[in-house]
Design an enzyme around this catalytic site. Structure first.
Site, PDB file in Angstrom:
ATOM      1  CE  LYS A 126     -30.225  35.293  -1.294  1.00 37.28           C
ATOM      2  NZ  LYS A 126     -30.722  35.918  -0.060  1.00 37.28           N
ATOM      3  CG  ASP A 166     -33.421  37.379  -1.846  1.00 34.81           C
ATOM      4  OD1 ASP A 166     -33.118  37.835  -0.742  1.00 34.81           O
ATOM      5  OD2 ASP A 166     -33.051  37.931  -2.910  1.00 34.81           O
TER       6      ASP A 166
HETATM    7  P1  NDP Z   1     -39.238  41.712  -3.064  1.00 30.70           P
HETATM    8  O1  NDP Z   1     -39.130  41.074  -4.386  1.00 30.70           O
HETATM    9  O2  NDP Z   1     -40.402  41.392  -2.207  1.00 30.70           O
HETATM   10  O3  NDP Z   1     -39.175  43.304  -3.223  1.00 30.70           O
HETATM   11  C1  NDP Z   1     -38.127  43.980  -3.828  1.00 30.70           C
HETATM   12  C2  NDP Z   1     -38.555  45.428  -3.958  1.00 30.70           C
HETATM   13  O4  NDP Z   1     -37.456  46.226  -4.374  1.00 30.70           O
HETATM   14  C3  NDP Z   1     -39.646  45.624  -4.998  1.00 30.70           C
HETATM   15  O5  NDP Z   1     -40.492  46.650  -4.552  1.00 30.70           O
HETATM   16  C4  NDP Z   1     -38.855  46.068  -6.235  1.00 30.70           C
HETATM   17  O6  NDP Z   1     -39.587  46.810  -7.172  1.00 30.70           O
HETATM   18  C5  NDP Z   1     -37.856  46.956  -5.552  1.00 30.70           C
HETATM   19  N1  NDP Z   1     -36.716  47.230  -6.397  1.00 30.70           N
HETATM   20  C6  NDP Z   1     -35.928  46.368  -7.076  1.00 30.70           C
HETATM   21  N2  NDP Z   1     -34.978  47.028  -7.735  1.00 30.70           N
HETATM   22  C7  NDP Z   1     -35.155  48.338  -7.431  1.00 30.70           C
HETATM   23  C8  NDP Z   1     -34.497  49.535  -7.781  1.00 30.70           C
HETATM   24  N3  NDP Z   1     -33.436  49.504  -8.572  1.00 30.70           N
HETATM   25  N4  NDP Z   1     -34.964  50.710  -7.270  1.00 30.70           N
HETATM   26  C9  NDP Z   1     -36.035  50.750  -6.455  1.00 30.70           C
HETATM   27  N5  NDP Z   1     -36.701  49.644  -6.088  1.00 30.70           N
HETATM   28  C10 NDP Z   1     -36.272  48.472  -6.574  1.00 30.70           C
HETATM   29  O7  NDP Z   1     -37.877  41.392  -2.300  1.00 30.70           O
HETATM   30  P2  NDP Z   1     -37.558  41.430  -0.750  1.00 30.70           P
HETATM   31  O8  NDP Z   1     -38.306  42.544  -0.123  1.00 30.70           O
HETATM   32  O9  NDP Z   1     -37.692  40.077  -0.209  1.00 30.70           O
HETATM   33  O10 NDP Z   1     -35.990  41.762  -0.772  1.00 30.70           O
HETATM   34  C11 NDP Z   1     -35.487  43.089  -0.835  1.00 30.70           C
HETATM   35  C12 NDP Z   1     -34.030  43.086  -0.407  1.00 30.70           C
HETATM   36  O11 NDP Z   1     -33.908  42.552   0.913  1.00 30.70           O
HETATM   37  C13 NDP Z   1     -33.092  42.237  -1.273  1.00 30.70           C
HETATM   38  O12 NDP Z   1     -31.813  42.828  -1.286  1.00 30.70           O
HETATM   39  C14 NDP Z   1     -33.021  40.922  -0.495  1.00 30.70           C
HETATM   40  O13 NDP Z   1     -31.863  40.176  -0.782  1.00 30.70           O
HETATM   41  C15 NDP Z   1     -32.984  41.461   0.928  1.00 30.70           C
HETATM   42  N6  NDP Z   1     -33.364  40.515   1.962  1.00 30.70           N
HETATM   43  C16 NDP Z   1     -34.573  39.865   1.929  1.00 30.70           C
HETATM   44  C17 NDP Z   1     -34.927  39.008   2.950  1.00 30.70           C
HETATM   45  C18 NDP Z   1     -36.286  38.377   3.019  1.00 30.70           C
HETATM   46  O14 NDP Z   1     -36.581  37.743   4.040  1.00 30.70           O
HETATM   47  N7  NDP Z   1     -37.150  38.534   2.016  1.00 30.70           N
HETATM   48  C19 NDP Z   1     -33.981  38.684   4.032  1.00 30.70           C
HETATM   49  C20 NDP Z   1     -32.784  39.485   4.027  1.00 30.70           C
HETATM   50  C21 NDP Z   1     -32.490  40.336   3.005  1.00 30.70           C
HETATM   51  P3  NDP Z   1     -40.256  46.087  -8.467  1.00 30.70           P
HETATM   52  O15 NDP Z   1     -41.422  45.338  -7.904  1.00 30.70           O
HETATM   53  O16 NDP Z   1     -40.632  47.207  -9.374  1.00 30.70           O
HETATM   54  O17 NDP Z   1     -39.199  45.184  -9.046  1.00 30.70           O
END
Ligand code: NDP
Length: 445
Positions: A126, A166
């Protein structure tokens, strides 16, 4: 946990005192493998557990860049190459102000086991930076990505280490990163990054894969209990890549998602989240979730609200680590929740997991339930290696099979090791067996 594993964990804690998230992830895995070591004592030899918990290589580097006004900024870049026993290092890059070594190490550690569960030849890694792309212009993001890749490129290669996106790293960032890698290396090495755009070596379904895979996993979990997603009320936290495509797949499979969130607040839409609106706000205009209510007048927004207090059948945390606490677990259980599957990495705190396990609801850890993303990245690598491009339908069928395999392996392993129905233990044990076997075969390295 038995005495020997306790002492191993204590030593790991002493070596990594200021890394709470990393220790949390290690503890969760070591807590599952006592029965494995009792059955296969060879995996306790040659300090195999200690070696799994120590990254093969960690790189921390300076990332200088200039903003649009000419001001110079210095960010910190990370790449933790954790384990390459099963294949080249593989795991995403996260750009978020909260990124530090503990976060990158916990994510890299989880990635080893997640990648092992896919059955594919990929090791775990990572990386990322404390750079915040929010509010930055495309030019600023490009300059940052170019500076970041200038250093990172020395450590990558399609047979060495293959990053992906990510949090904070999507198509735009991957494009800039790939462009700089190509320029520096003077090679069109498509397989060096995944999550690429379709016009330069990307694969269909990769954008949707993590969320879609999560939807398929939930479907399997419910089917194993004689239930289905049909008519179920669901909550999805976050509104980023994973959340959006989890909502899409859950709805395709008959569920109704009534709420989602971002770091500022929660949106509740009783009629079901309207996907075109959500995608426009988040994927095109990059606006806060609050603006959803400007388009959907019947929806409610609560700033700083707690999503987990809404009544539901199925909860899918898809935002960030430790976002679902013991108190939240109590609220979900009170509301009648029967299944929780993690789209995010380590979103449930240890006391939350304990409550779900005690209540015997279906609970799936991220390393199993969100593995569809990295599995489809491995499919992208396969397509790059064979200079081929598969159709959406064919790739999605493969993804659905992979998720069913992971689901079934978790349950079968849990049965074999005397913890029936426990996906968390089944995932840890199944993944550990694969990694440990490979590491042992490779000798003391
Ligand atoms: P993004 O950056 O696309 O989205 C993250 C989302 O989570 C945003 O809507 C963000 O809001 C929100 N968020 C962050 N912190 C908080 C919080 N404390 N409370 C509520 N909402 C919050 O990331 P991804 O969707 O790619 O990733 C999300 C999760 O999935 C992570 O843990 C990542 O490691 C995991 N993951 C992702 C993969 C992928 O293919 N993308 C694969 C496997 C796991 P805001 O915009 O306001 O910050």
């Amino acid at each position: 946990m038995d005495e020997k594993l306790e002492s191993t964990l204590w030593n790991i804690q002493q070596r990594n005192v200021s890394e709470p998230e990393f220790i949390q992830a290690v503890k969760e895995v070591l807590g599952s493998i006592g029965t494995v070591l009792a059955k296969h004592p060879k995996f306790a030899e040659q300090k195999l557990i200690e070696r799994i918990c120590e990254p093969e290589r960690q790189v921390i580097f300076r990332v200088p860049w200039q903003d649009d006004r000419g001001e110079v900024h210095i960010n910190r870049g990370f790449r933790v190459q954790f384990n390459s026993a099963l294949g080249p290092f593989k795991g995403g890059l996260r750009f978020h102000p909260s990124v530090n070594l503990s976060i990158v190490k916990f994510l890299g550690f989880e990635q080893i086991f997640k990648n092992a569960l896919t059955g594919m030849p990929i090791g775990g890694a990572k990386g990322g930076s404390d750079f915040d792309p929010k509010g930055r212009s495309d030019e600023e993001v490009m300059r940052f990505c170019q500076s970041f890749m200038t250093e990172l490129s020395r450590h990558l290669g399609e047979y060495t280490d293959v990053p992906a996106g990510d949090v904070g790293v999507g198509k735009r960032e991957i494009g800039f990163l790939f462009g700089q890698y190509k320029r520096i290396s003077n090679r069109y090495e498509s397989g060096v990054l995944t999550g690429k755009g379709l016009s330069y070596g990307g694969a269909l379904v990769r954008t949707e894969a993590t969320g879609y895979g999560l939807g398929y996993f939930v479907q399997e979990m419910l089917a194993a209990r004689g239930e289905s997603l049909g008519g179920k009320t669901c909550l999805v936290s976050g509104s980023g890549n994973v959340a959006i495509y989890a909502i899409e797949k859950v709805m395709q499979l008959g569920g109704k998602v009534v709420a989602c969130s971002d770091s500022k607040g929660v949106v509740y839409d009783e009629a079901g989240i309207d996907l075109p609106t959500l995608k426009r706000i988040k994927e095109v205009e990059r606006l806060p979730i609050e603006s959803y209510c400007q388009w959907r007048k019947r929806a409610h927004y609560q700033e700083g609200g707690n999503l987990w207090e809404i009544k539901c059948d199925v909860a899918l945390p898809c935002a960030t680590q430790n976002e679902l606490t013991g108190k939240d677990a109590d609220a979900l259980l009170r509301g009648g929740c029967i299944a929780v599957a993690e789209g995010a990495n380590m979103p449930t705190t240890p006391d939350g997991i304990e409550k779900f396990t005690k209540a015997r609801i279906a609970y799936a850890p991220g390393k199993a339930a969100n593995a569809g993303g990295v599995a489809t990245s491995a499919l992208e690598m396969q397509q790059n290696a064979s200079r081929d491009a598969w159709s959406f339908e064919y790739t999605e069928r493969k993804l659905a099979h992979i998720m069913k395999d992971i689901h079934d392996r978790c349950l079968k392993t849990a049965d074999e090791f005397g913890v029936p129905g426990n996906y968390a233990q089944g995932a840890n044990i199944g993944a550990f067996l694969r990694v440990a076997d490979a590491m042992q075969s490779l000798g003391l390295i």
